[in-house]
Design a protein around this motif. Sequence first.
Motif, PDB file in Angstrom:
ATOM      1  N   TRP A 262       0.852  -1.189   0.000  1.00 25.07           N
ATOM      2  CA  TRP A 262       0.000   0.000   0.000  1.00 25.07           C
ATOM      3  C   TRP A 262       0.881   1.229   0.000  1.00 25.07           C
ATOM      4  N   TYR A 263       0.558   2.181  -0.875  1.00 24.59           N
ATOM      5  CA  TYR A 263       1.277   3.445  -0.970  1.00 24.59           C
ATOM      6  C   TYR A 263       0.286   4.579  -0.767  1.00 24.59           C
ATOM      7  N   ILE A 264       0.793   5.704  -0.278  1.00 24.61           N
ATOM      8  CA  ILE A 264      -0.060   6.879  -0.097  1.00 24.61           C
ATOM      9  C   ILE A 264       0.615   8.082  -0.764  1.00 24.61           C
ATOM     10  N   LEU A 265      -0.183   8.862  -1.469  1.00 22.12           N
ATOM     11  CA  LEU A 265       0.296  10.068  -2.148  1.00 22.12           C
ATOM     12  C   LEU A 265      -0.571  11.246  -1.745  1.00 22.12           C
ATOM     13  N   ASP A 266       0.049  12.386  -1.539  1.00 20.04           N
ATOM     14  CA  ASP A 266      -0.681  13.607  -1.235  1.00 20.04           C
ATOM     15  C   ASP A 266      -0.774  14.429  -2.521  1.00 20.04           C
TER      16      ASP A 266
ATOM     17  N   ILE B 145      -4.714  11.185  -1.313  1.00 23.67           N
ATOM     18  CA  ILE B 145      -5.453  12.077  -0.420  1.00 23.67           C
ATOM     19  C   ILE B 145      -5.363  13.508  -0.946  1.00 23.67           C
ATOM     20  N   ASN B 146      -6.229  14.381  -0.453  1.00 20.33           N
ATOM     21  CA  ASN B 146      -6.290  15.799  -0.831  1.00 20.33           C
ATOM     22  C   ASN B 146      -6.520  15.996  -2.329  1.00 20.33           C
ATOM     23  N   SER B 147      -7.434  15.244  -2.899  1.00 22.08           N
ATOM     24  CA  SER B 147      -7.688  15.367  -4.337  1.00 22.08           C
ATOM     25  C   SER B 147      -8.297  16.716  -4.697  1.00 22.08           C
ATOM     26  N   LYS B 148      -8.932  17.380  -3.744  1.00 22.06           N
ATOM     27  CA  LYS B 148      -9.527  18.680  -4.063  1.00 22.06           C
ATOM     28  C   LYS B 148      -8.486  19.787  -4.170  1.00 22.06           C
ATOM     29  N   LYS B 149      -7.237  19.490  -3.815  1.00 20.80           N
ATOM     30  CA  LYS B 149      -6.181  20.492  -3.875  1.00 20.80           C
ATOM     31  C   LYS B 149      -5.162  20.209  -4.979  1.00 20.80           C
ATOM     32  N   VAL B 150      -5.504  19.321  -5.909  1.00 24.26           N
ATOM     33  CA  VAL B 150      -4.573  18.995  -6.992  1.00 24.26           C
ATOM     34  C   VAL B 150      -4.388  20.230  -7.874  1.00 24.26           C
ATOM     35  N   GLN B 151      -3.166  20.403  -8.395  1.00 22.39           N
ATOM     36  CA  GLN B 151      -2.812  21.597  -9.153  1.00 22.39           C
ATOM     37  C   GLN B 151      -2.704  21.279 -10.638  1.00 22.39           C
TER      38      GLN B 151
END
Length: 147
Positions: A19-23, A61-67
């Motif tokens: 399992w990996y996590i990306l911000d 995580i934080n998909s609403k802050k993707v640039q």
Amino acid sequence: MSINKNKTIIEKSKKQAEWYILDAEQYKLGRLTSKVAYILKNKNKINYLPYQEGNSHIIIINSKKVQTTGNKSKQKIYKKHSGRPGGLKTEIFEKLQNRLPNRIIEHALKGMLPKNSLGRRLFKKVKIYPDQDHPHQSQNPLKINID
């Protein structure tokens, strides 16, 4: 007795899932999704085969802050069609990001995965959340950096 040395040895891994996590807040949309597709297709492993799925799961995580770069937030258009005459609906990036932030990453990632049953299985291994909270703490995900 001769042994054919030109055979491909395919090992089916029975290992535990990784399992990996990306911000998503830290990355641009294209860089993020291309790295996720790379890991999902198992290309980061030495035993990569294009027709086999790996045992990697990815949490974003934080998909609403993707640039995005440039003016894409005001110019990029997402389209969908109901199939009926006059059923075309369009929406710009900014509005879709406020309404359904996960859909942006899902759309970009589906375009980078194979267009067959393997791609559909790989897509199920991605979990996308609009903020910091996610229910996968028990899997002890590894935080990875895209560089």
